[in-house]
Motif scaffolding. Sequence first.
Motif, PDB file in Angstrom:
ATOM      1  N   ALA A 196      10.344  -6.000   1.396  1.00 35.56           N
ATOM      2  CA  ALA A 196       9.723  -5.380   0.281  1.00 35.56           C
ATOM      3  C   ALA A 196       8.712  -4.265   0.871  1.00 35.56           C
ATOM      4  O   ALA A 196       8.608  -3.075   0.433  1.00 35.56           O
ATOM      5  N   CYS A 197       7.727  -4.797   1.979  1.00 35.87           N
ATOM      6  CA  CYS A 197       6.838  -3.563   2.319  1.00 35.87           C
ATOM      7  C   CYS A 197       7.922  -2.349   2.970  1.00 35.87           C
ATOM      8  O   CYS A 197       7.260  -1.069   2.756  1.00 35.87           O
ATOM      9  N   ALA A 198       8.658  -2.690   3.605  1.00 36.42           N
ATOM     10  CA  ALA A 198       9.817  -1.578   4.317  1.00 36.42           C
ATOM     11  C   ALA A 198      10.171  -0.637   3.200  1.00 36.42           C
ATOM     12  O   ALA A 198      10.352   0.621   3.152  1.00 36.42           O
ATOM     13  N   ALA A 199      10.698  -1.221   2.118  1.00 37.70           N
ATOM     14  CA  ALA A 199      11.317  -0.382   0.964  1.00 37.70           C
ATOM     15  C   ALA A 199      10.067   0.322   0.237  1.00 37.70           C
ATOM     16  O   ALA A 199      10.305   1.299  -0.256  1.00 37.70           O
ATOM     17  N   ALA A 200       9.015  -0.251   0.138  1.00 37.01           N
ATOM     18  CA  ALA A 200       8.126   0.242  -0.438  1.00 37.01           C
ATOM     19  C   ALA A 200       7.342   1.452   0.222  1.00 37.01           C
ATOM     20  O   ALA A 200       6.865   2.533  -0.415  1.00 37.01           O
ATOM     21  N   TYR A 201       7.386   1.185   1.500  1.00 40.96           N
ATOM     22  CA  TYR A 201       6.873   2.458   2.219  1.00 40.96           C
ATOM     23  C   TYR A 201       7.779   3.702   2.287  1.00 40.96           C
ATOM     24  O   TYR A 201       7.134   4.882   2.120  1.00 40.96           O
ATOM     25  N   GLY A 202       9.045   3.510   1.976  1.00 45.82           N
ATOM     26  CA  GLY A 202       9.970   4.635   1.890  1.00 45.82           C
ATOM     27  C   GLY A 202       9.807   5.406   0.624  1.00 45.82           C
ATOM     28  O   GLY A 202       9.726   6.498   0.182  1.00 45.82           O
ATOM     29  N   LEU A 203       9.790   4.514  -0.622  1.00 48.19           N
ATOM     30  CA  LEU A 203       9.320   5.067  -1.937  1.00 48.19           C
ATOM     31  C   LEU A 203       8.013   5.461  -2.339  1.00 48.19           C
ATOM     32  O   LEU A 203       8.089   6.571  -2.839  1.00 48.19           O
ATOM     33  N   LEU A 204       7.072   5.019  -1.589  1.00 45.23           N
ATOM     34  CA  LEU A 204       5.885   5.722  -1.454  1.00 45.23           C
ATOM     35  C   LEU A 204       5.693   6.966  -0.846  1.00 45.23           C
ATOM     36  O   LEU A 204       5.229   7.932  -1.313  1.00 45.23           O
ATOM     37  N   ALA A 205       6.464   7.184   0.270  1.00 47.49           N
ATOM     38  CA  ALA A 205       6.563   8.178   0.815  1.00 47.49           C
ATOM     39  C   ALA A 205       7.174   9.461   0.125  1.00 47.49           C
ATOM     40  O   ALA A 205       6.645  10.581   0.060  1.00 47.49           O
ATOM     41  N   LEU A 206       8.211   9.185  -0.781  1.00 48.07           N
ATOM     42  CA  LEU A 206       8.803  10.141  -1.584  1.00 48.07           C
ATOM     43  C   LEU A 206       7.688  10.522  -2.756  1.00 48.07           C
ATOM     44  O   LEU A 206       7.722  11.636  -3.083  1.00 48.07           O
ATOM     45  N   ALA A 207       7.015   9.244  -3.297  1.00 49.23           N
ATOM     46  CA  ALA A 207       6.098   9.464  -4.538  1.00 49.23           C
ATOM     47  C   ALA A 207       5.087  10.469  -4.094  1.00 49.23           C
ATOM     48  O   ALA A 207       4.551  11.071  -4.743  1.00 49.23           O
ATOM     49  N   SER A 208       4.520  10.324  -2.678  1.00 49.91           N
ATOM     50  CA  SER A 208       3.398  11.263  -2.136  1.00 49.91           C
ATOM     51  C   SER A 208       3.754  12.523  -2.451  1.00 49.91           C
ATOM     52  O   SER A 208       2.563  13.476  -2.289  1.00 49.91           O
ATOM     53  N   HIS A 209       4.782  13.161  -2.490  1.00 55.44           N
ATOM     54  CA  HIS A 209       5.032  14.441  -2.721  1.00 55.44           C
ATOM     55  C   HIS A 209       4.695  15.016  -4.039  1.00 55.44           C
ATOM     56  O   HIS A 209       4.437  16.063  -4.478  1.00 55.44           O
ATOM     57  N   GLN A 210       4.425  14.080  -4.890  1.00 53.48           N
ATOM     58  CA  GLN A 210       4.032  14.417  -6.522  1.00 53.48           C
ATOM     59  C   GLN A 210       2.266  13.948  -6.303  1.00 53.48           C
ATOM     60  O   GLN A 210       1.649  14.475  -7.306  1.00 53.48           O
ATOM     61  N   LEU A 211       2.144  12.645  -5.875  1.00 57.59           N
ATOM     62  CA  LEU A 211       0.585  12.073  -5.996  1.00 57.59           C
ATOM     63  C   LEU A 211       0.289  11.953  -4.526  1.00 57.59           C
ATOM     64  O   LEU A 211       0.811  10.988  -3.855  1.00 57.59           O
ATOM     65  N   HIS A 212      -0.626  13.025  -4.092  1.00 56.16           N
ATOM     66  CA  HIS A 212      -0.896  12.728  -2.482  1.00 56.16           C
ATOM     67  C   HIS A 212      -1.725  11.525  -2.429  1.00 56.16           C
ATOM     68  O   HIS A 212      -2.353  10.955  -3.207  1.00 56.16           O
ATOM     69  N   PHE A 214      -4.274   9.083  -0.010  1.00 56.67           N
ATOM     70  CA  PHE A 214      -5.229   8.888   1.357  1.00 56.67           C
ATOM     71  C   PHE A 214      -4.535   8.050   2.278  1.00 56.67           C
ATOM     72  O   PHE A 214      -3.732   7.150   2.027  1.00 56.67           O
ATOM     73  N   PRO A 215      -5.118   8.498   3.611  1.00 61.21           N
ATOM     74  CA  PRO A 215      -4.557   7.635   4.832  1.00 61.21           C
ATOM     75  C   PRO A 215      -4.629   6.236   4.890  1.00 61.21           C
ATOM     76  O   PRO A 215      -3.410   5.664   5.490  1.00 61.21           O
ATOM     77  N   THR A 216      -5.450   5.540   4.242  1.00 59.59           N
ATOM     78  CA  THR A 216      -5.494   4.036   4.375  1.00 59.59           C
ATOM     79  C   THR A 216      -4.626   3.543   3.217  1.00 59.59           C
ATOM     80  O   THR A 216      -4.423   2.153   3.239  1.00 59.59           O
ATOM     81  N   THR A 217      -3.998   4.084   2.254  1.00 57.92           N
ATOM     82  CA  THR A 217      -3.252   3.528   1.300  1.00 57.92           C
ATOM     83  C   THR A 217      -2.103   2.711   1.715  1.00 57.92           C
ATOM     84  O   THR A 217      -1.583   1.788   1.155  1.00 57.92           O
ATOM     85  N   TYR A 218      -1.275   3.305   2.726  1.00 56.19           N
ATOM     86  CA  TYR A 218      -0.250   2.248   3.495  1.00 56.19           C
ATOM     87  C   TYR A 218      -0.798   0.850   4.101  1.00 56.19           C
ATOM     88  O   TYR A 218      -0.155  -0.081   3.555  1.00 56.19           O
ATOM     89  N   SER A 219      -1.904   0.944   4.454  1.00 59.31           N
ATOM     90  CA  SER A 219      -2.486  -0.607   4.671  1.00 59.31           C
ATOM     91  C   SER A 219      -2.805  -1.331   3.595  1.00 59.31           C
ATOM     92  O   SER A 219      -2.563  -2.524   3.647  1.00 59.31           O
ATOM     93  N   VAL A 220      -3.305  -0.683   2.703  1.00 58.80           N
ATOM     94  CA  VAL A 220      -3.617  -1.407   1.287  1.00 58.80           C
ATOM     95  C   VAL A 220      -2.407  -1.913   0.853  1.00 58.80           C
ATOM     96  O   VAL A 220      -2.260  -3.064   0.536  1.00 58.80           O
TER      97      VAL A 220
END
Length: 708
Positions: A196-212, A214-220
């Motif tokens: 679930a985390c692996a898939a979320a990493y990918g989708l969040l990376a895509l979403a970051s192009h619209q909503l930038h 913070f560096p620690t967001t992935y750890s949260v």
Amino acid sequence: MWSAYHRKTAIFGWLLFVVLAAAVGGSAGTVEMTDSENGAGDSARALKILEESDLEGPATELVLVSSGSEGGWKATATQLIRAVEATGETAKTDPPLPSADGKEALIRFEMKGAADEASDRVEPVLKAVRAAAEGREGVEVHQFGEASADKWLNDLLADDFVKAEFTAVPLALGILLVAFGAVVAALLPVALALTACAAAYGLLALASHQLHLFPTTYSVMFLMGLAVGVDYCLFYLRRERDERAAGRDAETALRIAAATSGRAVLVSGITVILAMAGMFLSGLLLFEGFALATIIVVLIAVIGSVTVLPALLSWLGDRVDAGRVPFLRRKAKGTPGGGGFAGSVLRPVLARPGLSAVAGTLLMLALAAPAVGMKTEQLGMEKQFGPDAALTVAYEKITGSFPGGPDPARIVVEADDIDAAPVRKALAAFDQDRVTVHRAKNVAEIEVPLPGDGSDRRSREALTELRERTVPAAFADSGARAYVTGELAESVDFTAKLKDGIVPVFVFITAVTFLVMLLCFRSYVIAVTSVLLNLLSVAAAYGVMVAVFQHGWGASLLGTEAVGAIESWLPLFVLVVLFGLSMDYHVFVVSRIREARDQGADNRAAIAEGIRRTAGAVTGAAVIMVAVFAVFGTLTMQSMKQMGVGLAVAVLLDATVVRMILLPSVMALLGDRNWRTPRLLRRLPDLEHGDPASDPAEPPRRRHATSS
């Protein structure tokens, strides 16, 4: 149940989804927020103006050379300048600036290229500075600057979060191994959470192009994903094993688990997602990124729990108990009932519910009491990393000898014509000794040193004077727009915005929790009780955080120290996360109590039955959450320590005092009023499950799919 009957489609579909999401997101890359996007108020406006102009110059580095005698620094300074220039990474080096007593000198130089990329090229410069000081007795060299600080911080965060992530996963796996006594059963929740985390990493990376981000967001996101992913799978798996232990066949056990724990996972997942959405009301991009990250990972964990998990359980059957650990031997199909310790605690609680409710409430209020004096701020370097950190030492040495050097206030002036006479006259008021003025594209930047250490009372008073009197007076008749930024100004503006944003967030999540509980259990009494118990958990967490990190009570036992304040973004973050996560336990436990009552048990018997039956799953889930959060409490950054300890303590209290004492005692006191549905509410949608054992199943032709 569709997944159980079409398990190959569910399992391979899940794996394909995870691989595609991770691959596409990895190729797209992540877009991080700019400094102005992470700020608020006038300081953010100033940073935005600088970003849109060419005035945001190269990264500046400062090197302090100290000696025990007047002029004793000169030879070292000369060699240092030559070594730094020889790296080819510097664009301009200023002559050494001596201190008043002549025993120290400050060397200032600029890095080549863009400031936001300087940290990637500063390593040769750092080595050159270190080499110039080697072998010189009585001479100290300290370096601080944008590039060196960013590199130090990036390396520290990378090491810390890698350590946290590689510690949390084996820890969770070990706890599950003890809970289930079988390798396969222990691996399932961890595998679900990690995918679930692996898939979320990918989708969040895509979403970051619209909503930038913070560096620690992935750890949260990893923190939340591991916690809820393991919990949801644990609840589901535990119920399936309990039904098998009660003599159900594999298909019926799975169907009951789907109708009960599966539905509880859906409701709690929706509640967590809605609670996290409250962070969008904060008005800060930092929290919007946190909200998006947690919503994505929780949603994926919920989908996995009701699709690939039942498919795997259907395929495995009794083989879920494969890999038995001899010294952790359990009955292969679990133990029906369970909850021996829970039963021991419940007997006195239900025998004297009034006394138990008062005692539990007083305990939580006592723990919450220190929160009354909570002080929040964006923690400075010394508080964030400790007084002995290399970066902190360098910063303090430079600030002590040359006040305001590393962190001056910055006045950003924007005008239609920066060279107009009124504007030049206003700028001239600041263009004096130790004040620099830069101009570009009708924008000027003025650096003004602040007295004090950059965050103490003297610095804050000077900043207030600058913002409220000096700058408005200087530019009153110039037609220019002037804003004050800098580290301290950014901290003050961020904290002020956060205080304004916490009220709408609080109102939103309490309303959402109330409404979801109302729809789920069709009882306003249960809904109100849920909100009040959550508030007690949050208040107790605040109190413990203040006691440990602000006042230092017991800080040494946790390997930390008092810093006099709580990181400004933590109270809101802890509030939202705890309101979301506590609903996992609450929905799971109250659903089981309601189930027992619907089967004919009276109120107290239903309470005892529901809590005993869920005690093992809740305890296991809580231990895992506490362990994962506690890992973050061992990291270097003070904000991560506070977050880890605060969340760990809150979950521990929620799973023990709240679920084992307050919830049963309050429900026992309320009696049948717990379940009364006013006529006005009877038209609401019904989210409850019916008799789980009689839920319709797939046609018989597909039933062989669940055999072991």
